[in-house]
Design an enzyme around this catalytic site. Structure first.
Site, PDB file in Angstrom:
ATOM      1  N   GLN A 237       0.834  -1.206   0.000  1.00  0.00           N
ATOM      2  CA  GLN A 237       0.000   0.000   0.000  1.00  0.00           C
ATOM      3  C   GLN A 237       0.867   1.255   0.000  1.00  0.00           C
ATOM      4  O   GLN A 237       0.399   2.334  -0.323  1.00  0.00           O
ATOM      5  CB  GLN A 237      -0.947   0.002   1.204  1.00  0.00           C
ATOM      6  CG  GLN A 237      -2.048  -1.040   1.085  1.00  0.00           C
ATOM      7  CD  GLN A 237      -3.048  -1.019   2.230  1.00  0.00           C
ATOM      8  OE1 GLN A 237      -3.236  -2.025   2.895  1.00  0.00           O
ATOM      9  NE2 GLN A 237      -3.716   0.111   2.470  1.00  0.00           N
ATOM     10  N   ARG A 384      -9.750  -0.570   7.327  1.00  0.00           N
ATOM     11  CA  ARG A 384     -10.711   0.414   6.814  1.00  0.00           C
ATOM     12  C   ARG A 384     -11.020   1.498   7.842  1.00  0.00           C
ATOM     13  O   ARG A 384     -12.181   1.710   8.240  1.00  0.00           O
ATOM     14  CB  ARG A 384     -11.989  -0.263   6.360  1.00  0.00           C
ATOM     15  CG  ARG A 384     -12.608   0.568   5.247  1.00  0.00           C
ATOM     16  CD  ARG A 384     -13.542  -0.173   4.372  1.00  0.00           C
ATOM     17  NE  ARG A 384     -13.843   0.648   3.218  1.00  0.00           N
ATOM     18  CZ  ARG A 384     -14.187   0.159   2.045  1.00  0.00           C
ATOM     19  NH1 ARG A 384     -14.278  -1.110   1.857  1.00  0.00           N
ATOM     20  NH2 ARG A 384     -14.458   0.970   1.043  1.00  0.00           N
ATOM     21  N   CYS A 385      -9.973   2.175   8.243  1.00  0.00           N
ATOM     22  CA  CYS A 385     -10.146   3.182   9.285  1.00  0.00           C
ATOM     23  C   CYS A 385      -8.867   3.983   9.366  1.00  0.00           C
ATOM     24  O   CYS A 385      -7.800   3.477   9.078  1.00  0.00           O
ATOM     25  CB  CYS A 385     -10.440   2.449  10.583  1.00  0.00           C
ATOM     26  SG  CYS A 385      -9.481   2.910  11.996  1.00  0.00           S
ATOM     27  N   GLU A 760     -13.184   5.032   3.987  1.00  0.00           N
ATOM     28  CA  GLU A 760     -13.318   4.350   5.274  1.00  0.00           C
ATOM     29  C   GLU A 760     -14.587   4.696   6.000  1.00  0.00           C
ATOM     30  O   GLU A 760     -15.004   3.969   6.908  1.00  0.00           O
ATOM     31  CB  GLU A 760     -12.194   4.804   6.191  1.00  0.00           C
ATOM     32  CG  GLU A 760     -10.887   4.669   5.561  1.00  0.00           C
ATOM     33  CD  GLU A 760      -9.830   5.292   6.405  1.00  0.00           C
ATOM     34  OE1 GLU A 760     -10.095   6.312   7.058  1.00  0.00           O
ATOM     35  OE2 GLU A 760      -8.758   4.731   6.428  1.00  0.00           O
TER      36      GLU A 760
HETATM   37  N1  PCD Z   1     -13.458   9.705  -3.903  1.00  0.00           N
HETATM   38  C1  PCD Z   1     -14.268  10.578  -4.630  1.00  0.00           C
HETATM   39  N2  PCD Z   1     -14.672  11.776  -4.065  1.00  0.00           N
HETATM   40  C2  PCD Z   1     -14.330  12.059  -2.795  1.00  0.00           C
HETATM   41  C3  PCD Z   1     -13.525  11.170  -2.041  1.00  0.00           C
HETATM   42  C4  PCD Z   1     -13.101  10.014  -2.638  1.00  0.00           C
HETATM   43  O1  PCD Z   1     -14.606  10.280  -5.773  1.00  0.00           O
HETATM   44  N3  PCD Z   1     -14.722  13.199  -2.217  1.00  0.00           N
HETATM   45  C5  PCD Z   1     -12.967   8.472  -4.513  1.00  0.00           C
HETATM   46  C6  PCD Z   1     -11.434   8.566  -4.693  1.00  0.00           C
HETATM   47  O2  PCD Z   1     -11.041   9.160  -5.804  1.00  0.00           O
HETATM   48  C7  PCD Z   1     -11.015   7.092  -4.564  1.00  0.00           C
HETATM   49  C8  PCD Z   1     -12.037   6.537  -3.633  1.00  0.00           C
HETATM   50  O3  PCD Z   1     -13.197   7.392  -3.675  1.00  0.00           O
HETATM   51  O4  PCD Z   1     -11.146   6.493  -5.815  1.00  0.00           O
HETATM   52  C9  PCD Z   1     -11.483   6.430  -2.162  1.00  0.00           C
HETATM   53  O5  PCD Z   1     -10.898   7.648  -1.822  1.00  0.00           O
HETATM   54  P1  PCD Z   1     -10.306   7.981  -0.381  1.00  0.00           P
HETATM   55  O6  PCD Z   1     -11.366   8.004   0.638  1.00  0.00           O
HETATM   56  O7  PCD Z   1      -9.440   9.166  -0.505  1.00  0.00           O
HETATM   57  O8  PCD Z   1      -9.421   6.715  -0.010  1.00  0.00           O
HETATM   58  P2  PCD Z   1      -8.043   6.221  -0.612  1.00  0.00           P
HETATM   59  O9  PCD Z   1      -6.922   6.795   0.164  1.00  0.00           O
HETATM   60  O10 PCD Z   1      -8.061   6.362  -2.069  1.00  0.00           O
HETATM   61  O11 PCD Z   1      -8.160   4.687  -0.343  1.00  0.00           O
HETATM   62  C10 PCD Z   1      -7.928   4.163   0.961  1.00  0.00           C
HETATM   63  C11 PCD Z   1      -9.220   3.556   1.493  1.00  0.00           C
HETATM   64  C12 PCD Z   1      -8.891   2.679   2.671  1.00  0.00           C
HETATM   65  S1  PCD Z   1      -7.978   3.299   3.882  1.00  0.00           S
HETATM   66  C13 PCD Z   1      -9.375   1.419   2.761  1.00  0.00           C
HETATM   67  S2  PCD Z   1      -8.973   0.488   4.070  1.00  0.00           S
HETATM   68  C14 PCD Z   1     -10.282   0.799   1.727  1.00  0.00           C
HETATM   69  C15 PCD Z   1     -10.943   1.945   0.916  1.00  0.00           C
HETATM   70  O12 PCD Z   1      -9.881   2.789   0.477  1.00  0.00           O
HETATM   71  N4  PCD Z   1      -9.530  -0.107   0.895  1.00  0.00           N
HETATM   72  C16 PCD Z   1     -10.075  -0.446  -0.320  1.00  0.00           C
HETATM   73  N5  PCD Z   1     -11.633   1.380  -0.230  1.00  0.00           N
HETATM   74  C17 PCD Z   1     -11.147   0.295  -0.876  1.00  0.00           C
HETATM   75  N6  PCD Z   1     -11.712  -0.073  -2.028  1.00  0.00           N
HETATM   76  C18 PCD Z   1     -11.248  -1.146  -2.690  1.00  0.00           C
HETATM   77  N7  PCD Z   1     -11.859  -1.507  -3.838  1.00  0.00           N
HETATM   78  N8  PCD Z   1     -10.211  -1.882  -2.206  1.00  0.00           N
HETATM   79  C19 PCD Z   1      -9.598  -1.547  -1.049  1.00  0.00           C
HETATM   80  O13 PCD Z   1      -8.590  -2.233  -0.605  1.00  0.00           O
HETATM   81 MO1  PCD Z   1      -7.098   1.489   5.115  1.00  0.00          MO
HETATM   82  O14 PCD Z   1      -6.309   2.517   6.297  1.00  0.00           O
HETATM   83  O15 PCD Z   1      -5.850   0.861   4.183  1.00  0.00           O
HETATM   84  O16 PCD Z   1      -7.297   0.210   6.343  1.00  0.00           O
END
Ligand code: PCD
Length: 804
Positions: A237, A384-385, A760
């Site tokens: 990432q 996802r935060c 997120e």
């Molecule tokens: N957007 C729009 N408008 C606004 C904002 C935003 O359209 N106002 C879009 C953009 O461009 C991109 C998307 O929506 O395409 C997202 O963005 P953002 O909120 O800025 O974010 P980024 O930095 O790009 O990415 C990151 C995130 C995170 S953190 C996570 S866990 C998850 C989410 O992203 N992962 C994933 N989502 C998703 N999807 C998919 N398909 N796969 C994946 O793996 Mo962490 O801290 O790493 O735990």
């Protein structure tokens, strides 16, 4: 002009810029199976590496005998800590300032810990060889319960730290203590509690879970002995950070390391950190002189490479009788497992947990967090935060419901009463953040109207009465949540990773014919950056998105960036794109002025080019300007049309949302059915509404999974239970509810295009919403707080305990 001349709207539409529901360009290859993932990459002479892992959660290693494995035809080498020692690579530094064993150094501290790395001609032989390695253990006492970790007689889990009274984040109180982190005004908060008319206190746990991207973590390392160059393909990432870390650890100069993250099959925070597999594959390639691939299987993924959550939050709110909050006090016991390898910006041992005041105007607050070691897998990723925001949101959103219950107030009304008001923005929170913009009342009112909130409450009342009369066995819960996120790490003064400030970058290059290549410091794992980044450029530069190619993930060509996680790409890299485009536009204006023989100040921008003010017939399109930039630039101006921008944001962005869940629960089976789920998100300016909707659907599905069942559990011996898709809840289309999405737009005042992150948000707001719905359903039977995850078994048990 004649009838054929396109209108301004038609020209704008042709660009497919900001606000357009542009179809995802990357899906052309993904939906045809033409993506290029790490495991698709094959190199001549490529070998495979895999791990011998520990059966025990805590044990001394008395002996490793690899002789039988080495005798197996096709086995090239077996690496243990002993082989890594001379290279100084048997331990590695973690992002959180701790160290972590790459391969067990005389002891294992969690089940499935890496003990030896076996390299063979193919994966089958590697797996056979693993079975032939004999490890002799001496079992040690195990700690899985973080509440027992700091008992005076608790076994020492990290003998390597014995006697160390300070760690990376200050003093350690006990041999299994990692750090204590405190924020806020303790005295003023204590006073607020002394004076409070009403208080609540509850231990709110957020259980241990794990991201589950379709593709597991993997890499392919290839060291060229002649050139002294290392190439690593990986599911990263943050590819540039991996390059820097690889250089610091291996001493290979950074310009001789090529890190490439090809297509990635989902990240969700799982692919931020550096894992033993990467180091071992690199070492194995240096040692054997051949490319070495390492690919995790599902059980390895779920049980080793970075858990999430495991926060136990003792939460107290002080309030007046009529429901005005006056203070918040939270203590967190954070279970970090065997090593502290949380993936947070360096200065933030508990991430952004201090966003825990949420959307409410708390005059005072105090937060303290104690991190402890246990015999569980290390990690602590932002699944996802944005660095513990989801824990913070869960904490405050459950606590507000508990307060509402105690006050006998409606939970939506309690929230409306305590929201930060529109005119308070930019708002300084009691725990130190400056919220950039928001209109919480507007969003909440829109959501309540859309769902028909008051009618639902009336229906619920009638149902409860019927239940009490014994006419039905079904109860109804209404989950209410209003969350505020903090995304876009982050101003360099606040945020760095191992000393590298958290800015991000974009490089835009216009070709003579007016098409574009843009390269970014961010790295999509499925989010759709190839589609959306082109939309920002299209609007800024008046060139159709279809003429713009976006490239990410190759550290040789992309400008240095800190990668994609914590919904930081739009707030940071997205801003860098707009700023780079504006540099180009400034130069383009000079070229246009030269071509039109007027002053730059006599020109105005018009969708896709410059026009002479008051003389609109005279104009130059960006395409014409691009061509001219290469063959007839104004005297003294260098040819070409390109720009790079490194963007250090002045602040983070604070997206927010109002979520409602209507749930029907059968108390006899424990089955909860989601009747409706409504999610209103405000992420400021919306770049691609269709992608946003997809992001919200995906995030809500993950929230549903986490709240309703997904869990990494350990038994008393430290065996990890449920680390396979047989037990780990991964909702399919069958279980997944139908989502209703909605929005308001409150632009970020400091972001060049006013956009905030969104990826997120649905997880951050979704988890408390499901949990609040379950809790709300059982409230009338006398319950205050039920711990997650709310699987059918636990729901059924709750009903029984309450005598339902
Ligand atoms: N957007 C729009 N408008 C606004 C904002 C935003 O359209 N106002 C879009 C953009 O461009 C991109 C998307 O929506 O395409 C997202 O963005 P953002 O909120 O800025 O974010 P980024 O930095 O790009 O990415 C990151 C995130 C995170 S953190 C996570 S866990 C998850 C989410 O992203 N992962 C994933 N989502 C998703 N999807 C998919 N398909 N796969 C994946 O793996 Mo962490 O801290 O790493 O735990």
């Amino acid at each position: 002009m004649n009838d054929m001349t396109p209108t301004k709207e038609q020209r704008e539409a042709k660009l497919e810029g900001i606000g357009c529901k542009r179809k995802r360009v990357e899906d052309i290859r993904f939906t045809q199976g033409k993506g290029n993932y790490v495991d698709d990459i094959k190199m001549p002479g490529m070998l495979h590496g895999d791990f011998v892992r520990s059966q025990y959660a805590h044990a001394k290693i008395k002996k490793i005998d690899a002789s039988r494995a080495k005798a197996l035809p096709g086995v090239i080498a077996v690496i243990t800590a002993e082989e890594l020692k001379p290279l100084g690579l048997h331990w590695m530094p973690t992002l959180a300032g701790d160290v972590q064993a790459v391969l067990a150094d005389g002891r294992v501290s969690f089940q499935n810990q890496e003990i030896a790395f076996v390299i063979a001609e193919n994966r089958y032989i590697t797996d056979d060889a693993i079975q032939l390695i004999d490890v002799e253990y001496e079992e040690l006492p195990v700690i899985v319960d973080p509440f027992k970790s700091m008992a005076p007689d608790a076994p020492v889990l990290r003998p390597d730290l014995e006697g160390k009274t300070t760690g990376a984040h200050g003093p350690r109180k006990h041999h299994n203590h990692i750090f204590e982190w405190t924020v806020g005004d303790k005295e003023a908060t204590d006073v607020a509690f002394q004076k409070a008319e009403v208080t609540i206190k509850e231990m709110i746990s957020y259980h241990r879970t794990h991201p589950s991207p379709l593709e597991t973590c993997q890499c392919l390392a290839s060291f060229d002995k002649i050139k002294g160059e290392l190439t690593v393909y990986g599911t990263f990432q943050a590819p540039h950070v991996i390059r820097t870390v690889a250089s610091l650890l291996s001493k290979i100069p950074e310009h001789k390391i090529h890190v490439i993250a090809p297509d990635i099959g989902g990240g969700f925070g799982n692919k931020v950190g550096a894992y033993a597999g990467y180091i071992c594959a690199i070492v194995a390639s240096i040692v054997t002189g051949q490319p070495v691939k390492w690919v995790e299987d599902r059980i390895e993924n779920l049980s080793t490479t970075s858990f999430a959550r495991d926060y136990h939050m003792t939460t107290e709110i002080a309030a007046t009788k009529d429901g005005k909050v006056t203070g918040l006090r939270v203590h967190v016991l954070a279970d970090h497992g065997a090593f502290d390898s949380c993936a947070d910006p360096s200065k933030w041992p508990a991430g952004f947990m201090n966003i825990v005041t949420g959307s409410y105007d708390f005059p005072v607050a105090h937060l303290s967090v104690d991190g402890v070691y246990t015999n569980k897998a290390p990690g602590g990723v932002a699944y996802r935060c944005s660095f513990r925001v989801t824990e913070a949101a869960y904490c405050i959103e459950r606590a507000m419901d508990i307060l509402a219950q105690k006050l006998g107030m409606d939970p939506a009304d309690l929230r409306l009463k305590n929201f930060v008001r529109r005119e308070q923005f930019p708002y300084q929170s009691a725990l130190g953040w400056e919220y950039d913009s928001g209109d919480y009342h507007l969003a909440m009112q829109k959501a309540m109207d859309a769902i028909g909130y008051r009618e639902l409450r009336a229906e619920q009342k009638a149902k409860q009465a019927a239940f009490k009369r014994g006419e039905t066995r079904e109860i109804m819960g209404i989950g209410v949540t209003f969350f505020t996120e903090i995304v876009g790490a982050g101003p360099s003064k606040n945020c760095d990773i191992l000393g590298v400030a958290m800015f991000d970058s974009a490089e835009i290059r216009i070709h003579p014919t007016g098409s574009i290549i843009a390269r970014m410091g961010s790295k999509s794992q499925g989010q759709g950056h190839e589609t959306t980044w082109a939309q920002i450029i299209a609007t800024e530069l008046g060139i159709p998105a279809d003429d713009i190619m976006i490239e990410e993930g190759n550290t040789d060509t992309a400008p240095y960036g800190l990668g994609t996680y914590g919904s930081r790409s739009t707030p940071v890299a997205g801003a860098a794109i707009a700023m780079a485009a504006r540099k180009i536009k400034n130069k383009a204006q000079m070229i246009a002025a030269h071509l039109l023989e007027v002053s730059e100040y006599d020109l105005e921008w018009d969708v896709d080019g410059f026009r002479v003010k008051g003389n609109p017939e005279r104009s130059k399109s960006m395409k014409e300007i691009a061509w001219a930039s290469y063959n007839s630039p104004p005297p003294g101006l260098e040819p070409g049309l390109e720009a790079v921008n490194y963007y250090d944001p002045p602040n983070m962005t604070y997206p927010f949302g109002a979520y409602f869940c209507v749930m029907d629960i059968d108390v006899d089976t424990g089955v909860a059915s989601i009747r409706r789920f409504y999610a209103l998100d405000d992420c400021g300016t919306r770049i691609n509404p269709m992608i946003i909707e997809g992001q919200v659907h995906g995030g809500l599905t993950e929230a549903f999974a986490i709240a309703m069942g997904q869990e990494i559990k350990y038994d008393a011996m430290g065996n990890v239970v449920g680390a396979s898709f047989m037990d780990f809840f991964l909702p399919t289309a069958v279980e997944t509810p139908k989502w209703e999405t909605d929005f308001t737009v409150t632009p970020s005042p400091h972001h060049p295009i006013g956009a905030k992150g969104v990826g997120e948000s649905p997880n951050v707001g979704g988890v408390p919403c499901f949990s609040n719905a379950v809790n709300d359903a059982f409230q009338f039977l006398g319950s205050t707080h039920i711990q997650m995850p709310h699987d059918a078994w636990r729901i059924w048990e709750t009903g029984r305990k309450l005598g339902a």
